[in-house]
Write an enzyme that holds these catalytic residues in place. Sequence first.
Site, PDB file in Angstrom:
ATOM      1  N   ARG A 188      -0.585  -8.943  13.610  1.00  0.00           N
ATOM      2  CA  ARG A 188      -1.121  -7.996  12.615  1.00  0.00           C
ATOM      3  C   ARG A 188      -1.891  -8.729  11.514  1.00  0.00           C
ATOM      4  NH1 ARG A 188       3.923  -4.742  10.770  1.00  0.00           N
ATOM      5  NH2 ARG A 188       2.464  -3.536   9.504  1.00  0.00           N
TER       6      ARG A 188
ATOM      7  N   ARG B 285      11.445  -5.914   5.656  1.00  0.00           N
ATOM      8  CA  ARG B 285      11.295  -4.492   5.307  1.00  0.00           C
ATOM      9  C   ARG B 285      12.221  -3.616   6.151  1.00  0.00           C
ATOM     10  NH1 ARG B 285       5.198  -2.561   4.874  1.00  0.00           N
ATOM     11  NH2 ARG B 285       5.130  -2.891   7.123  1.00  0.00           N
TER      12      ARG B 285
ATOM     13  N   ARG C 213      11.005  -1.338  11.458  1.00  0.00           N
ATOM     14  CA  ARG C 213       9.911  -0.875  12.322  1.00  0.00           C
ATOM     15  C   ARG C 213       9.718  -1.853  13.469  1.00  0.00           C
ATOM     16  NH1 ARG C 213       4.858   0.398   8.427  1.00  0.00           N
ATOM     17  NH2 ARG C 213       3.779  -0.677  10.107  1.00  0.00           N
TER      18      ARG C 213
ATOM     19  N   ARG D  60      -9.859   0.208   8.823  1.00  0.00           N
ATOM     20  CA  ARG D  60      -9.314  -1.121   9.096  1.00  0.00           C
ATOM     21  C   ARG D  60     -10.347  -2.020   9.750  1.00  0.00           C
ATOM     22  NH1 ARG D  60      -3.545   0.349   8.956  1.00  0.00           N
ATOM     23  NH2 ARG D  60      -2.247  -1.483   9.133  1.00  0.00           N
TER      24      ARG D  60
ATOM     25  N   LYS E  95       0.835  -1.214   0.000  1.00  0.00           N
ATOM     26  CA  LYS E  95       0.000   0.000   0.000  1.00  0.00           C
ATOM     27  C   LYS E  95       0.869   1.265   0.000  1.00  0.00           C
ATOM     28  CE  LYS E  95      -2.401  -0.936   3.779  1.00  0.00           C
ATOM     29  NZ  LYS E  95      -1.810  -2.225   4.169  1.00  0.00           N
TER      30      LYS E  95
HETATM   31  P1  AMP Z   1       0.479   0.691   9.058  1.00  0.00           P
HETATM   32  O1  AMP Z   1       1.667   1.567   8.878  1.00  0.00           O
HETATM   33  O2  AMP Z   1      -0.700   1.119   8.232  1.00  0.00           O
HETATM   34  O3  AMP Z   1       0.794  -0.774   8.891  1.00  0.00           O
HETATM   35  O4  AMP Z   1       0.000   0.888  10.582  1.00  0.00           O
HETATM   36  C1  AMP Z   1       0.851   0.544  11.654  1.00  0.00           C
HETATM   37  C2  AMP Z   1       0.010   0.308  12.900  1.00  0.00           C
HETATM   38  O5  AMP Z   1      -0.695   1.500  13.264  1.00  0.00           O
HETATM   39  C3  AMP Z   1      -1.069  -0.755  12.762  1.00  0.00           C
HETATM   40  O6  AMP Z   1      -0.585  -2.067  12.945  1.00  0.00           O
HETATM   41  C4  AMP Z   1      -2.039  -0.344  13.881  1.00  0.00           C
HETATM   42  O7  AMP Z   1      -1.550  -0.714  15.140  1.00  0.00           O
HETATM   43  C5  AMP Z   1      -1.972   1.183  13.793  1.00  0.00           C
HETATM   44  N1  AMP Z   1      -3.002   1.667  12.836  1.00  0.00           N
HETATM   45  C6  AMP Z   1      -2.793   2.212  11.606  1.00  0.00           C
HETATM   46  N2  AMP Z   1      -3.963   2.506  11.011  1.00  0.00           N
HETATM   47  C7  AMP Z   1      -4.932   2.135  11.885  1.00  0.00           C
HETATM   48  C8  AMP Z   1      -6.359   2.148  11.846  1.00  0.00           C
HETATM   49  N3  AMP Z   1      -7.040   2.591  10.769  1.00  0.00           N
HETATM   50  N4  AMP Z   1      -7.032   1.706  12.948  1.00  0.00           N
HETATM   51  C9  AMP Z   1      -6.380   1.272  14.040  1.00  0.00           C
HETATM   52  N5  AMP Z   1      -5.046   1.186  14.119  1.00  0.00           N
HETATM   53  C10 AMP Z   1      -4.318   1.613  13.065  1.00  0.00           C
END
Ligand code: AMP
Length: 205
Positions: free
Chosen positions: A163, A121, A152, A87, A13
């Site tokens: 996740r 990553r 990360r 999400r 993404k």
């Molecule tokens: P990402 O970079 O999109 O993979 O997001 C990293 C982490 O941030 C996720 O694993 C969640 O813990 C939190 N997070 C990101 N977007 C959301 C969302 N829409 N709702 C809840 N938690 C989120």
Amino acid sequence: MNIILLGAPGAGKGTQATRIEEHYNVRHISTGDIFRHHMRQQTEIGQLARSYIKKGLLVPDEVTLRIVGIALEESKNENFMLDGFPRNINQATELDKIARIDKVINIAVDFDVLMNRICGRRNCPECGYTTHVSQLGGEGTCPKCGSEMQQRMDDREDTVKSRLTVYTEQTAPLIEFYKAQGKLFEVDGMGTPDEVFAEVRKVLG
Ligand code: AMP
């Protein structure tokens, strides 16, 4: 045109979002990036988010919806692309009350590929460049700016497993949600970033 990018962690993404942002006139809104920004700044939201993110869990909707509301308010007169939001079904339902969504792109990648992609990553904390460790040729430095590449905290194996479980249970149902609205477009995410972007362009025109 307002877009949502859907897909499991590691589906690509973020990579596609960068390209879409360069080619189309949309503002990139990544909830993960916003939370990481808050964590670096050590704000109250950042501290709360960290306690969920490090376990691979979703940050509570109340907080997430608040930061999205602010981001959408800031991009009031612009088209936007949501990456990592919604999400779950509740977030999607709440989003429908405050914004118009035109197209939802689901980037589909086989589950066995995701684990390798995410655990390998590496990110540059300075310029944001992201790549797979196998592309770094043994170097630990960013090919763009020379800073030390990092992993990360939520890209480590045990966190990735939760996740992926969260994705299957809470996020994957959004595919049917947006299909029912007639807004869903499927893109094969197994190819190279260029190949995937060629598919994305067919959808966005
Ligand atoms: P990402 O970079 O999109 O993979 O997001 C990293 C982490 O941030 C996720 O694993 C969640 O813990 C939190 N997070 C990101 N977007 C959301 C969302 N829409 N709702 C809840 N938690 C989120």
